[in-house]
Design an enzyme around this catalytic site. Structure first.
Site, PDB file in Angstrom:
ATOM      1  N   ASP A  23       4.791  10.315   8.826  1.00  0.00           N
ATOM      2  CA  ASP A  23       6.150  10.050   9.328  1.00  0.00           C
ATOM      3  C   ASP A  23       7.275   9.930   8.320  1.00  0.00           C
ATOM      4  OD1 ASP A  23       5.147   7.891   8.133  1.00  0.00           O
ATOM      5  OD2 ASP A  23       6.440   6.521   9.138  1.00  0.00           O
ATOM      6  N   TYR A 146       8.028  -4.190   4.843  1.00  0.00           N
ATOM      7  CA  TYR A 146       8.292  -3.761   3.389  1.00  0.00           C
ATOM      8  C   TYR A 146       9.435  -4.976   3.383  1.00  0.00           C
ATOM      9  CZ  TYR A 146       5.638   0.177   4.390  1.00  0.00           C
ATOM     10  OH  TYR A 146       4.402   1.158   4.182  1.00  0.00           O
ATOM     11  N   ARG A 148      12.757  -5.115   0.560  1.00  0.00           N
ATOM     12  CA  ARG A 148      13.557  -4.451   0.907  1.00  0.00           C
ATOM     13  C   ARG A 148      14.802  -4.877   0.764  1.00  0.00           C
ATOM     14  NH1 ARG A 148      11.471   1.647   2.310  1.00  0.00           N
ATOM     15  NH2 ARG A 148       9.693   0.718   0.561  1.00  0.00           N
ATOM     16  N   LYS A 177       1.182  -4.206   8.324  1.00  0.00           N
ATOM     17  CA  LYS A 177       0.756  -2.929   7.217  1.00  0.00           C
ATOM     18  C   LYS A 177       1.749  -3.190   5.916  1.00  0.00           C
ATOM     19  CE  LYS A 177       1.369   2.298   5.880  1.00  0.00           C
ATOM     20  NZ  LYS A 177       1.889   3.612   7.024  1.00  0.00           N
ATOM     21  N   ILE A 178       0.851  -3.344   5.041  1.00  0.00           N
ATOM     22  CA  ILE A 178       1.920  -3.847   3.562  1.00  0.00           C
ATOM     23  C   ILE A 178       1.695  -2.530   3.111  1.00  0.00           C
ATOM     24  CG2 ILE A 178       2.047  -5.959   4.208  1.00  0.00           C
ATOM     25  CD1 ILE A 178       0.132  -6.638   2.076  1.00  0.00           C
TER      26      ILE A 178
END
Ligand code: FBP
Length: 256
Positions: A23, A146, A148, A177-178
């Protein structure tokens, strides 16, 4: 086994997953690509021949390139995203729906949240809506978590990774997902914080192959369920032999 479990099983065989992320054309732009990786067909072929348990695409790429030929490569539709052009606090925009993903043949959907961003609340709310729609259609949801934004000092510190993993559990992701900060003990703690929800780890920027494979070994030793990797595979000089090495590390055997 219900439909959702079958779909989860398709992308995480025996509880282990090796997803091919693609992506980046939206997230980073063509700056990430070389002559081969710019072509979605070439990357999908790597996914298929490399025995990946799924490929992650935005809707537009899936519509034009995910043909019947790739039926053995489960599709994960990324439902939100952002470009690298916008500055300021990160905010992934909702770009698709679970219904549309299902029509495209998806086995799962993906959704990014940036905890710590001043837009965190909007993204968490949208995640909850996506999760509800996905539950109704028995579609697993993978959360990219994530940390941020201005309030996050270090996106891959022990605290950030552990918090990201825990957020994934708390918000009801089927897989989380990290990122990986290069410290196995930190990842081990993050996996523990995710509880019963399995953790996948991103590959990160392109590295020397030996160093990337060492990361993969460390990630699995830390208790992760697998990897969702992009640049390190499709920018590799030999993506299929790298994929075979990754399969050995993640599944203990080559599946193709
Ligand atoms: P890589 O394995 O190439 O790091 O890809 C993982 C990924 O999460 C992609 O799905 C996504 O496009 C990219 O990283 C986003 O990275 P970032 O948000 O750090 O720019």
């Amino acid at each position: 086994m219900g439909l959702k479990e079958r779909r989860l099983d398709a992308i995480s065989k025996g509880g282990r997953a090796l997803l091919l992320s693609y992506d980046h054309g939206l997230e980073h732009g063509p700056a990430d690509f070389d002559q081969r990786a710019v072509d979605p067909k070439a990357v999908l072929d790597i996914g298929l021949k490399g025995g990946f348990t799924g490929v992650v695409l935005q809707t537009g790429v899936a519509q034009r390139y995910y043909t019947k030929r790739y039926a053995a490569l489960p599709l994960v539709i990324k439902l939100n995203g952002k470009t690298a052009l916008s500055k300021g606090e990160p905010r992934a925009a909702l770009l698709g729906s679970v219904e549309e993903a299902e029509r495209l043949g998806a086995a799962a959907v993906g959704f990014t949240v940036y905890p710590g961003s001043s837009y965190e609340a909007e993204m968490l709310r949208e995640f909850a809506e996506v999760r509800a729609a996905a539950r109704a259609l028995k579609m697993p949801v993978i959360a990219w978590v994530y940390p941020r934004g201005k309030s996050v000092k270090n996106e891959t510190s022990r605290e950030s990774l552990a918090y990201a993993a825990r957020i994934g559990l708390e918000i009801g992701a089927d897989l989380i997902k990290i990122k990986y900060g290069g410290k196995p003990a930190d990842l081990e703690w993050a996996v523990r914080c995710a509880g019963r929800t399995k953790v996948l780890v991103a590959g990160g920027f392109k590295k020397e192959e030996s160093s990337f494979l060492q990361d993969a070994r460390d990630v699995m030793a830390a208790g992760a369920a697998g990897m969702a990797v992009g640049r390190n595979v499709w920018l590799s000089s030999d993506p299929l032999s790298l994929a075979a090495e990754l399969q050995k590390i993640i599944f203990g055997t080559v599946q193709t």
